[in-house]
Enzyme design. Structure first.
Site, mmCIF file in Angstrom:
data_model
loop_
_atom_site.group_PDB
_atom_site.id
_atom_site.type_symbol
_atom_site.label_atom_id
_atom_site.label_comp_id
_atom_site.label_asym_id
_atom_site.label_seq_id
_atom_site.Cartn_x
_atom_site.Cartn_y
_atom_site.Cartn_z
ATOM 1 N N ASP A 43 45.749 35.132 30.536
ATOM 2 C CA ASP A 43 44.924 34.975 31.734
ATOM 3 C C ASP A 43 45.109 36.175 32.650
ATOM 4 O O ASP A 43 46.201 36.426 33.157
ATOM 5 C CB ASP A 43 45.337 33.693 32.474
ATOM 6 C CG ASP A 43 44.527 33.483 33.753
ATOM 7 O OD1 ASP A 43 43.558 32.716 33.703
ATOM 8 O OD2 ASP A 43 44.874 34.084 34.791
ATOM 9 N N TYR A 48 43.584 41.898 39.504
ATOM 10 C CA TYR A 48 44.959 42.218 39.078
ATOM 11 C C TYR A 48 45.078 43.693 38.685
ATOM 12 O O TYR A 48 46.183 44.221 38.577
ATOM 13 C CB TYR A 48 45.396 41.361 37.891
ATOM 14 C CG TYR A 48 45.408 39.876 38.116
ATOM 15 C CD1 TYR A 48 45.235 39.315 39.386
ATOM 16 C CD2 TYR A 48 45.597 39.008 37.047
ATOM 17 C CE1 TYR A 48 45.236 37.950 39.566
ATOM 18 C CE2 TYR A 48 45.604 37.634 37.226
ATOM 19 C CZ TYR A 48 45.418 37.103 38.486
ATOM 20 O OH TYR A 48 45.427 35.747 38.648
ATOM 21 N N LYS A 73 38.519 37.004 35.501
ATOM 22 C CA LYS A 73 37.851 36.414 36.662
ATOM 23 C C LYS A 73 37.091 37.478 37.438
ATOM 24 O O LYS A 73 37.534 38.630 37.527
ATOM 25 C CB LYS A 73 38.885 35.760 37.586
ATOM 26 C CG LYS A 73 39.907 34.891 36.873
ATOM 27 C CD LYS A 73 41.002 34.399 37.807
ATOM 28 C CE LYS A 73 42.136 33.759 37.045
ATOM 29 N NZ LYS A 73 43.077 34.750 36.483
ATOM 30 N N HIS A 106 36.708 33.679 40.968
ATOM 31 C CA HIS A 106 38.089 33.670 41.448
ATOM 32 C C HIS A 106 38.293 32.833 42.721
ATOM 33 O O HIS A 106 39.283 32.120 42.847
ATOM 34 C CB HIS A 106 38.565 35.115 41.685
ATOM 35 C CG HIS A 106 40.036 35.291 41.474
ATOM 36 N ND1 HIS A 106 40.579 36.440 40.945
ATOM 37 C CD2 HIS A 106 41.081 34.473 41.709
ATOM 38 C CE1 HIS A 106 41.892 36.310 40.874
ATOM 39 N NE2 HIS A 106 42.215 35.125 41.327
#
Length: 270
Positions: A43, A48, A73, A106
């Site tokens: 994930d 990120y 996401k 998200h």
């Protein structure tokens, strides 16, 4: 590895590796380590900034792509119909993949997430992604999406751990065949010295982390603990060889204080 079947019939592993806050090389190595230890779900997220590392790890892990379950996401800045479609292509490029297993919104940014959902529906219909869902949606967010949706969300990924058990939201999701997935399942480490959890862990000769992750599994919650340490990744995966009793589950359920370690979606400043 135990799996759960989403409402569209897709089987998803109940345990995956989360890669939040991992640098590029950490993501590469953690993905490879997790896969070698039997994990099949990873994930990540655009925000990120490690999708390229995850993609490299996938490429080098030695496991066929079709045996893996990859989630990413769309970030708040890219919510909207055309924007989300473009963000999807960018994520796919960074991950070096032809398709995604799961694509998520998200955060429920007001005025934007319904258009983003239409984009996810398009991607799903085109078989660019095998499942679509959301993160951090409360009941009213879900109701707002589902009022006009052609395809119902398959996943709601939320902050969930013994201090924030989200019982009512989980019940609502279950009643609408939306699978719950927990982010920060260990409360970002805040629960690892809790006396009740320590006592239960000692009974089973397991760690507190393993007890919490087992609590997830027995509550039918998909869980994605994050670690860059090989021994922790291995430990987090060793949760299918014991079972918590009904009394132990009740004791853990009773720890709920509605305490968050992350942002509240109602107050989230986008």
């Amino acid at each position: 590895m135990k799996k759960v079947t989403l409402h569209n019939g897709l089987a998803m592993p109940m345990l995956g590796l989360g890669v939040w806050k991992m640098e590029h090389e950490e993501a590469v190595q953690s993905v490879k380590t997790a896969v070698q230890l039997g994990y099949r779900a990873i994930d990540t997220a655009a925000i990120y900034k490690n999708e390229a590392g995850v993609g490299q790890g996938i490429k080098e892990c030695g496991i066929p792509r079709e045996e893996l379950f990859i989630t990413t996401k769309v970030w708040n800045d890219d919510l909207g119909y055309e924007e989300t479609l473009a963000a999807f292509e960018e994520s796919l490029k960074k991950l070096q993949l032809d398709y995604l297993d799961l694509y998520l919104i998200h955060w429920p940014v007001a005025g934007k997430y319904k258009d983003a959902w239409r984009a996810l529906e398009k991607l799903y219909k085109e078989k660019r992604v095998r499942a679509i869902g959301v993160c951090n949606f409360h009941q009213h967010h879900l109701e707002n999406v589902m009022a006009d949706a052609e395809i119902m969300p398959m996943i709601n990924q939320i902050e969930c751990h013994p201090l924030l058990s989200q019982h009512e939201l989980r019940e609502y999701c279950a009643s609408h065949n939306i699978q719950v997935e927990a982010w920060s399942p260990l409360g970002q480490g805040t629960l690892l010295e809790h006396p009740v959890l320590e006592e239960i862990a000692e009974t089973h000769n397991k760690s507190v982390a393993q007890v919490i992750l087992r609590w997830d599994i027995q509550n039918n919650i998909i869980t994605i603990p994050k670690s860059i340490k090989a021994h922790r990744i291995q430990e987090n995966g060793e949760i299918f060889d014991f079972e918590l009793s009904a009394n132990e589950m009740a004791r853990i359920n009773a720890l709920n204080k509605n305490e968050r370690v992350g942002s509240n979606p109602e107050k989230y400043d986008v």
